[in-house]
Design a protein around this motif. Sequence first.
Motif, short mmCIF file in Angstrom:
data_model
loop_
_atom_site.label_atom_id
_atom_site.label_comp_id
_atom_site.label_asym_id
_atom_site.label_seq_id
_atom_site.Cartn_x
_atom_site.Cartn_y
_atom_site.Cartn_z
N ARG A 1 -33.41 28.40 -18.87
CA ARG A 1 -33.33 29.47 -17.59
C ARG A 1 -31.93 29.14 -17.11
N ARG A 2 -31.26 30.45 -16.97
CA ARG A 2 -29.82 30.46 -16.33
C ARG A 2 -29.93 31.31 -14.86
N ARG A 3 -29.13 30.65 -14.04
CA ARG A 3 -29.13 31.13 -12.72
C ARG A 3 -27.97 32.20 -12.80
N TYR A 4 -28.09 33.42 -12.52
CA TYR A 4 -27.16 34.46 -12.73
C TYR A 4 -26.59 34.92 -11.23
N TYR A 5 -25.27 35.36 -11.12
CA TYR A 5 -24.61 35.41 -9.77
C TYR A 5 -24.27 37.03 -10.12
N SER A 6 -24.31 37.57 -8.87
CA SER A 6 -23.88 39.05 -8.64
C SER A 6 -23.09 39.29 -7.53
N ALA B 1 -17.71 21.09 -11.26
CA ALA B 1 -18.08 20.79 -9.73
C ALA B 1 -17.34 21.76 -8.88
N THR B 2 -16.15 22.27 -9.20
CA THR B 2 -15.46 23.00 -8.41
C THR B 2 -16.16 24.59 -8.64
N LEU B 3 -16.43 24.76 -9.74
CA LEU B 3 -17.25 26.20 -10.07
C LEU B 3 -18.58 26.44 -9.25
N TYR B 4 -19.37 25.38 -9.35
CA TYR B 4 -20.49 25.48 -8.62
C TYR B 4 -20.36 25.38 -6.79
N THR B 5 -19.42 24.64 -6.39
CA THR B 5 -18.97 24.49 -5.27
C THR B 5 -18.56 25.92 -4.68
N SER B 6 -17.62 26.69 -5.35
CA SER B 6 -17.34 28.14 -5.11
C SER B 6 -18.50 28.85 -5.11
N PHE B 7 -19.44 28.71 -6.22
CA PHE B 7 -20.62 29.66 -6.13
C PHE B 7 -21.57 29.28 -4.65
N ARG B 8 -21.64 28.16 -4.41
CA ARG B 8 -22.33 27.73 -3.13
C ARG B 8 -21.63 28.52 -1.89
N ARG B 9 -20.45 28.43 -1.80
CA ARG B 9 -19.47 28.86 -0.83
C ARG B 9 -19.44 30.53 -0.82
N GLY C 1 -22.87 30.75 -14.63
CA GLY C 1 -21.52 29.87 -14.75
C GLY C 1 -20.87 29.38 -16.01
N TYR C 2 -21.41 29.04 -16.89
CA TYR C 2 -20.76 28.88 -17.97
C TYR C 2 -20.05 29.95 -18.58
N GLN C 3 -20.51 31.22 -18.60
CA GLN C 3 -20.02 32.32 -19.14
C GLN C 3 -18.90 32.84 -18.28
N ILE C 4 -19.05 32.67 -16.94
CA ILE C 4 -17.83 33.00 -16.20
C ILE C 4 -16.72 31.99 -16.29
N ASN C 5 -16.92 30.68 -16.49
CA ASN C 5 -15.80 29.72 -16.79
C ASN C 5 -15.27 29.91 -18.15
N LYS C 6 -16.11 30.30 -19.28
CA LYS C 6 -15.52 30.64 -20.63
C LYS C 6 -14.70 31.98 -20.49
N ASN C 7 -15.17 32.92 -19.61
CA ASN C 7 -14.34 33.91 -19.68
C ASN C 7 -12.81 34.04 -18.95
N ILE C 8 -13.03 33.13 -17.84
CA ILE C 8 -11.82 32.67 -17.28
C ILE C 8 -10.70 31.89 -18.04
N SER C 9 -11.30 31.08 -19.04
CA SER C 9 -10.50 30.24 -19.80
C SER C 9 -10.10 31.24 -20.86
N GLU C 10 -10.71 32.29 -21.32
CA GLU C 10 -10.28 32.97 -22.32
C GLU C 10 -9.23 34.00 -21.83
N LEU C 11 -9.32 34.67 -20.71
CA LEU C 11 -8.43 35.51 -20.12
C LEU C 11 -7.15 34.76 -19.58
N SER C 12 -7.06 33.51 -19.51
CA SER C 12 -5.93 32.73 -19.10
C SER C 12 -5.21 32.23 -20.59
N GLY C 13 -6.04 32.70 -21.40
CA GLY C 13 -5.10 31.97 -22.93
C GLY C 13 -5.57 30.57 -23.06
N ASN C 14 -6.58 30.26 -22.66
CA ASN C 14 -7.15 28.77 -22.42
C ASN C 14 -6.24 27.78 -21.91
#
Length: 117
Positions: free
Chosen positions: A74-79, A47-55, A27-40
């Motif tokens: 420990r980190r939860r990874y998503y694929s 809450a939005t991120l993890y709700t989306s993961f669950r959905r 989660g943290y890395q995905i959000n960081k990537n999105i922020s960087e790719l959008s020029g911050n």
Amino acid sequence: MLNVSDILRGLTDTIILAQLEESDSYGYQINKNISELSGNDFELKEATLYTSFRRLEESGFISSYWGDENSGARRRYYSITEDGKKILLENKVEWEKIQNLLDGLLHRTEHKQLIEG
């Protein structure tokens, strides 16, 4: 007033799937990537991120697993799953249609001037 963040929030699942298409991540890395790719200019609330993961996981578009961290928490990874790849492709095609439609509607005068020369 049109707000870019509001529009992007409607595309959260697709944005996350696009990140996971590159590689598994947490989660943290995905959000960081999105922020960087959008020029911050865009960052998802936790809450939005993890709700989306669950959905996405409940829909079968992603799966998750616990990483083996030797140091730290420990980190939860998503694929992304095969179904996730299919829906991502469908969403990309739909986005291109929307983009073309809006370009035509919002730049109609410019297009008309080009055609009429």
